[in-house]
Structure formats: C-alpha cells, structure tokens
Design an enzyme around this catalytic site. Structure first.
Site, PDB file in Angstrom:
ATOM      1  N   ASP A  44     -23.186  14.551 -27.039  1.00 50.86           N
ATOM      2  CA  ASP A  44     -21.983  15.379 -26.935  1.00 50.86           C
ATOM      3  C   ASP A  44     -21.079  14.849 -25.826  1.00 50.86           C
ATOM      4  O   ASP A  44     -21.445  14.859 -24.654  1.00 50.86           O
ATOM      5  CB  ASP A  44     -22.388  16.826 -26.630  1.00 50.86           C
ATOM      6  CG  ASP A  44     -21.185  17.751 -26.476  1.00 50.86           C
ATOM      7  OD1 ASP A  44     -20.817  18.407 -27.465  1.00 50.86           O
ATOM      8  OD2 ASP A  44     -20.629  17.827 -25.362  1.00 50.86           O
ATOM      9  N   TYR A  49     -13.786  14.054 -20.836  1.00 51.35           N
ATOM     10  CA  TYR A  49     -14.874  13.540 -20.003  1.00 51.35           C
ATOM     11  C   TYR A  49     -14.610  12.096 -19.589  1.00 51.35           C
ATOM     12  O   TYR A  49     -15.274  11.587 -18.678  1.00 51.35           O
ATOM     13  CB  TYR A  49     -16.209  13.593 -20.747  1.00 51.35           C
ATOM     14  CG  TYR A  49     -16.690  14.956 -21.139  1.00 51.35           C
ATOM     15  CD1 TYR A  49     -16.033  16.123 -20.732  1.00 51.35           C
ATOM     16  CD2 TYR A  49     -17.824  15.099 -21.942  1.00 51.35           C
ATOM     17  CE1 TYR A  49     -16.494  17.376 -21.114  1.00 51.35           C
ATOM     18  CE2 TYR A  49     -18.281  16.351 -22.319  1.00 51.35           C
ATOM     19  CZ  TYR A  49     -17.608  17.481 -21.920  1.00 51.35           C
ATOM     20  OH  TYR A  49     -18.087  18.721 -22.307  1.00 51.35           O
ATOM     21  N   LYS A  74     -14.424  16.038 -28.403  1.00 48.27           N
ATOM     22  CA  LYS A  74     -13.548  17.208 -28.338  1.00 48.27           C
ATOM     23  C   LYS A  74     -12.113  16.767 -28.029  1.00 48.27           C
ATOM     24  O   LYS A  74     -11.894  15.868 -27.216  1.00 48.27           O
ATOM     25  CB  LYS A  74     -14.031  18.179 -27.252  1.00 48.27           C
ATOM     26  CG  LYS A  74     -15.504  18.521 -27.341  1.00 48.27           C
ATOM     27  CD  LYS A  74     -15.946  19.402 -26.180  1.00 48.27           C
ATOM     28  CE  LYS A  74     -17.445  19.522 -26.116  1.00 48.27           C
ATOM     29  NZ  LYS A  74     -18.094  18.288 -25.605  1.00 48.27           N
ATOM     30  N   HIS A 107     -11.337  21.698 -27.639  1.00 50.44           N
ATOM     31  CA  HIS A 107     -12.060  21.859 -26.384  1.00 50.44           C
ATOM     32  C   HIS A 107     -11.769  23.188 -25.692  1.00 50.44           C
ATOM     33  O   HIS A 107     -12.640  23.769 -25.048  1.00 50.44           O
ATOM     34  CB  HIS A 107     -11.717  20.691 -25.450  1.00 50.44           C
ATOM     35  CG  HIS A 107     -12.741  20.437 -24.397  1.00 50.44           C
ATOM     36  ND1 HIS A 107     -12.916  19.192 -23.808  1.00 50.44           N
ATOM     37  CD2 HIS A 107     -13.654  21.240 -23.804  1.00 50.44           C
ATOM     38  CE1 HIS A 107     -13.884  19.267 -22.910  1.00 50.44           C
ATOM     39  NE2 HIS A 107     -14.344  20.495 -22.888  1.00 50.44           N
ATOM     40  N   SER A 229     -28.134  15.381 -17.969  1.00 48.49           N
ATOM     41  CA  SER A 229     -28.816  14.876 -16.781  1.00 48.49           C
ATOM     42  C   SER A 229     -28.652  13.361 -16.729  1.00 48.49           C
ATOM     43  O   SER A 229     -28.438  12.718 -17.751  1.00 48.49           O
ATOM     44  CB  SER A 229     -30.312  15.238 -16.812  1.00 48.49           C
ATOM     45  OG  SER A 229     -30.956  14.750 -15.649  1.00 48.49           O
ATOM     46  N   ASN A 238     -36.433  17.670 -20.708  1.00 49.17           N
ATOM     47  CA  ASN A 238     -35.616  18.597 -21.481  1.00 49.17           C
ATOM     48  C   ASN A 238     -35.798  18.444 -22.983  1.00 49.17           C
ATOM     49  O   ASN A 238     -35.535  19.383 -23.743  1.00 49.17           O
ATOM     50  CB  ASN A 238     -34.137  18.400 -21.137  1.00 49.17           C
ATOM     51  CG  ASN A 238     -33.791  18.856 -19.735  1.00 49.17           C
ATOM     52  OD1 ASN A 238     -34.538  19.592 -19.105  1.00 49.17           O
ATOM     53  ND2 ASN A 238     -32.651  18.403 -19.235  1.00 49.17           N
TER      54      ASN A 238
END
Length: 283
Positions: A44, A49, A74, A107, A229, A238
């Site tokens: 994702d 970003y 997004k 977004h 992470s 995770n």
C-alpha cells in the site's frame, strides 16, 4: 496468502504492508523487498508518500509475477477534479512502472471528489485500475458522494485499531459490502495500545505479541490491516498471524476497548487546506 473478496468480485490479501513515511532513498525499496520475501503480497503506497517509484522497483526486483502482487496507491488532493485526476492516475502508473494498479483510492474526502471519482471510474473501464475505493471518508462524506457514483467503493481505508474501532462507519459500510481497511492498525505504536493490560493478557495466552493479537483481531473482524515497519523483525512478526484464532471471549474483550476517539477528525473541513499546504507533490 489468505484473501478476502471485494464487492466487485476481485480478491485482495487479508493483510497489507504500508509504506507511509518510508523515504524513497532505498529504504522503501528495501522494506518492500523484505515484506515480499516474508510473504506479503499486498503493498500500500500513495502519491503523497512520494515513494511509488521505490515500491515499483522492489516489485520488479522481487522476481514475483506481477499478478501475484496486489498494489494500492492513492490520488492526492492536488490532483482532484476530473482532468487533474486523469493526469494523477497517469503519474502513479508511471512512478510505479506498472501497466495497471490493483486498487486506487481517493486519499482524502475534500474538494472535488466527484470529478476525481469519475476519472477513477473511467480508468477502471480502460483497464488501468482494477478496483477503486476511498480513504478517510466518514459517513457524512460517503452519503454526499455515493449518489454520484456509478461504481461503489470497494474499500474505505480509515484509521482503525482496538481503541478506535469505527463501529458506526463499519455498520454503514456493511450493507454496501464496502470493505474496511485500517491505517494505524497498531495505533502508530502508542503505549496506550501496545501496553494495554487486556491485550497483553491475551497475547500471553496465545504465545503471541500484542501486535499479532491486534492484527489478528482486525482480520477476524473482517478488517484488512495495513501495518508499516522498516524493522525486519517487525515486518516478519506482523505477518505471522495466520496460525491461530481468537476465541469469542477474547474477541469481545478486544471489542470492549473501543474509546471512539481517533488521532484526528476528518469531518473538520479545514483539514483539507492544512493537508494541501503540508504535502505538495508537484508544482
């Protein structure tokens, strides 16, 4: 990889790997590479970003077939409105180095979302995007936008964790079969969540970490968590949530932790202008 079905019939992995705040200086590429090696198949990212290119490089370097990797990006606020959104989609595809994007989201819920959504719908028709959805859209924003949609959102990606469970929104999404995705599923590592005594007790019972209990709770609630992470240990930890299930008493115990309060209020209309000033992704 465990998968769930979206309302358009496509399948999406039950857990994703997020790259928010991971810089595109090799760090993002390395983290995504580690995630893919671990077994994640859902990455994702977002235009805002500023690391779509790093995600694309990691996908190509993995050697995995493109169809085995689910990519979400997004559209940023600067590219809202029909014409701007068409260009924003092209930019994301170019940055990622892909022929298509599996899931593309609005977004934020501010400004000309209807025009942007029309561009997303056309991109689906053109085969550039397989599924479309929204992010940070509360019930009020959805009630305003959905009557203008020809394609309903497949997902709504929201802040969600055991202390902020989005119960009202999830109830609204259910009859539309819109899947909830969770950003900050681990509460951005907040001590209030990670040191919670109820969660620590459940973790001890199953021989798991608190993070694993939280992410497993999301999956069992039908929510798709997207943890992030850069730590190899945490990336692997995770993902290791598919060898156990929480019993009903433990699910209820986690449900009881909800405070109904998140880190910010998307319904604050001034937030859109603040975000535009904070994140300028192009001139």
């Amino acid at each position: 990889m465990h998968k769930v079905r979206l309302n358009n019939g496509t399948m999406i992995p039950a857990i994703g790997f997020g790259v928010f705040l991971i810089p595109d200086d090799g760090t993002c590429e390395k983290a995504v590479g580690c995630a893919l090696e671990t077994g994640y198949r859902f990455i994702d990212t977002a235009a805002a970003y500023m690391n779509e290119a790093g995600v694309g490089r990691a996908v190509r370097a993995s050697g995995l077939p493109r169809e085995e990797i689910y990519i979400t990006s997004k559209l940023w606020l600067q590219d809202y409105g029909y014409d701007a959104a068409k260009k924003g989609i092209e930019n994301s595809l170019r940055n990622l180095g892909l022929d298509y994007i599996d899931l593309y989201l609005l977004h934020q819920p501010y400004f000309d979302t209807a025009g942007a959504w029309k561009a997303l719908e056309e991109a689906v028709d053109e085969g550039l995007i397989q599924s479309i959805g929204v992010s940070n859209h509360t019930v009020g924003f959805l009630e305003k936008l959905m009557p203008r949609m020809n394609i309903l959102p497949a997902v709504n990606q929201m802040e969600c964790n055991p202390l902020f469970q989005q119960k009202e929104l999830r109830k609204y999404l259910k009859p539309h079969d819109i899947r909830m995705q969770a950003w900050y599923p681990l509460g951005h590592g907040s001590s209030a969540l990670m040191q919670n005594e109820v969660l620590k007790g459940i973790a001890e019972k199953y021989g798991k970490t608190v993070s694993q209990i939280i992410l497993r709770w999301h999956v069992e609630e039908g929510i798709i968590p997207v943890p992030k992470s850069v730590s190899v240990q945490h990336i692997r930890e995770n993902f290791d949530i598919f060898d156990f299930s929480l019993d009903e008493n433990d699910l209820q115990a986690v449900r009881s932790l909800d405070t109904g309060r998140g880190s910010h209020n998307p319904d604050d209309m001034s937030y859109g202008e603040k975000l535009l000033k904070a994140y300028r992704i192009h001139d």
